[in-house]
Design a protein around this motif. Sequence first.
Motif, PDB file in Angstrom:
ATOM      1  N   LEU A 221       0.729  -1.034   0.015  1.00  0.00           N
ATOM      2  CA  LEU A 221       0.163  -0.001  -0.041  1.00  0.00           C
ATOM      3  C   LEU A 221       0.891   1.185  -0.190  1.00  0.00           C
ATOM      4  O   LEU A 221       1.495   1.220   0.840  1.00  0.00           O
ATOM      5  N   CYS A 222       0.857   2.103  -0.883  1.00  0.00           N
ATOM      6  CA  CYS A 222       1.556   3.434  -0.992  1.00  0.00           C
ATOM      7  C   CYS A 222       0.705   4.363   0.035  1.00  0.00           C
ATOM      8  O   CYS A 222      -0.596   4.478  -0.288  1.00  0.00           O
ATOM      9  N   GLU A 223       1.228   4.752   0.972  1.00  0.00           N
ATOM     10  CA  GLU A 223       0.725   5.561   1.890  1.00  0.00           C
ATOM     11  C   GLU A 223       0.482   6.953   1.399  1.00  0.00           C
ATOM     12  O   GLU A 223      -0.379   8.098   1.978  1.00  0.00           O
ATOM     13  N   ARG A 224       1.000   7.363   0.266  1.00  0.00           N
ATOM     14  CA  ARG A 224       1.118   8.548  -0.203  1.00  0.00           C
ATOM     15  C   ARG A 224      -0.368   8.760  -1.496  1.00  0.00           C
ATOM     16  O   ARG A 224      -1.262   9.333  -0.976  1.00  0.00           O
ATOM     17  N   CYS A 225      -0.200   7.994  -2.346  1.00  0.00           N
ATOM     18  CA  CYS A 225      -1.188   7.819  -3.304  1.00  0.00           C
ATOM     19  C   CYS A 225      -2.425   6.957  -3.082  1.00  0.00           C
ATOM     20  O   CYS A 225      -3.207   6.851  -3.866  1.00  0.00           O
ATOM     21  N   GLY A 226      -2.003   6.025  -2.163  1.00  0.00           N
ATOM     22  CA  GLY A 226      -3.374   4.845  -1.983  1.00  0.00           C
ATOM     23  C   GLY A 226      -3.321   4.043  -2.912  1.00  0.00           C
ATOM     24  O   GLY A 226      -4.127   2.997  -2.618  1.00  0.00           O
TER      25      GLY A 226
ATOM     26  N   GLN B 129       6.695   5.772  -8.158  1.00  0.00           N
ATOM     27  CA  GLN B 129       6.239   6.794  -8.416  1.00  0.00           C
ATOM     28  C   GLN B 129       6.600   8.026  -7.456  1.00  0.00           C
ATOM     29  O   GLN B 129       6.941   8.863  -7.527  1.00  0.00           O
ATOM     30  N   CYS B 130       5.921   7.476  -6.315  1.00  0.00           N
ATOM     31  CA  CYS B 130       5.713   8.539  -5.418  1.00  0.00           C
ATOM     32  C   CYS B 130       7.241   8.827  -4.708  1.00  0.00           C
ATOM     33  O   CYS B 130       7.569   9.837  -4.272  1.00  0.00           O
ATOM     34  N   ARG B 131       8.012   7.623  -4.811  1.00  0.00           N
ATOM     35  CA  ARG B 131       9.428   7.747  -4.290  1.00  0.00           C
ATOM     36  C   ARG B 131      10.116   8.666  -5.149  1.00  0.00           C
ATOM     37  O   ARG B 131      10.881   9.445  -4.648  1.00  0.00           O
TER      38      ARG B 131
END
Length: 143
Positions: free
Chosen positions: A80-85, A123-125
Amino acid sequence: MKTRRTRQLATIHEIVATAHDHPTAEQVCDRARRRVPRISLGTVYRNLQKLEEQQQVRVVHLHDRPTRYDGMLQEHDHFLCERCGMVADLAQSREARPNWSRLYRAGYRVRAQALTFYGLCPQCRRSEERPSRAGRDSAHQQD
Ligand SMILES: [Zn+2]
Ligand SMILES: [Zn+2]
């Protein structure tokens, strides 16, 4: 001839089975409304529950976030990406498993197991590592 109920159930099953983004019940409902305009969220929930009982969809519980639904039926783990969900499927890792026989001796009966990893998606990283380039780079843009 198919009844309305059967059609609704089949529509919802198809939406979850072909989705790869682990939709929430609300998202399933939005997508179902494109085909069955007056379908209610309650109906969607009931059908999702029925599909889960019939083991045609899996439920992904994510800590304090809304439950997601999964059409991938074999056991697997999630990220689970905690930024984009976003929720990604991961092959089950063998190393990080609790010892089932130890649990058994302690009186537990394990039915299934699933791990969820939490953090940042690639992507968020990338956008976090290069904050100054974020605008120009638009790491989230997909074509
Ligand atoms: Zn992300
Ligand atoms: Zn999954």
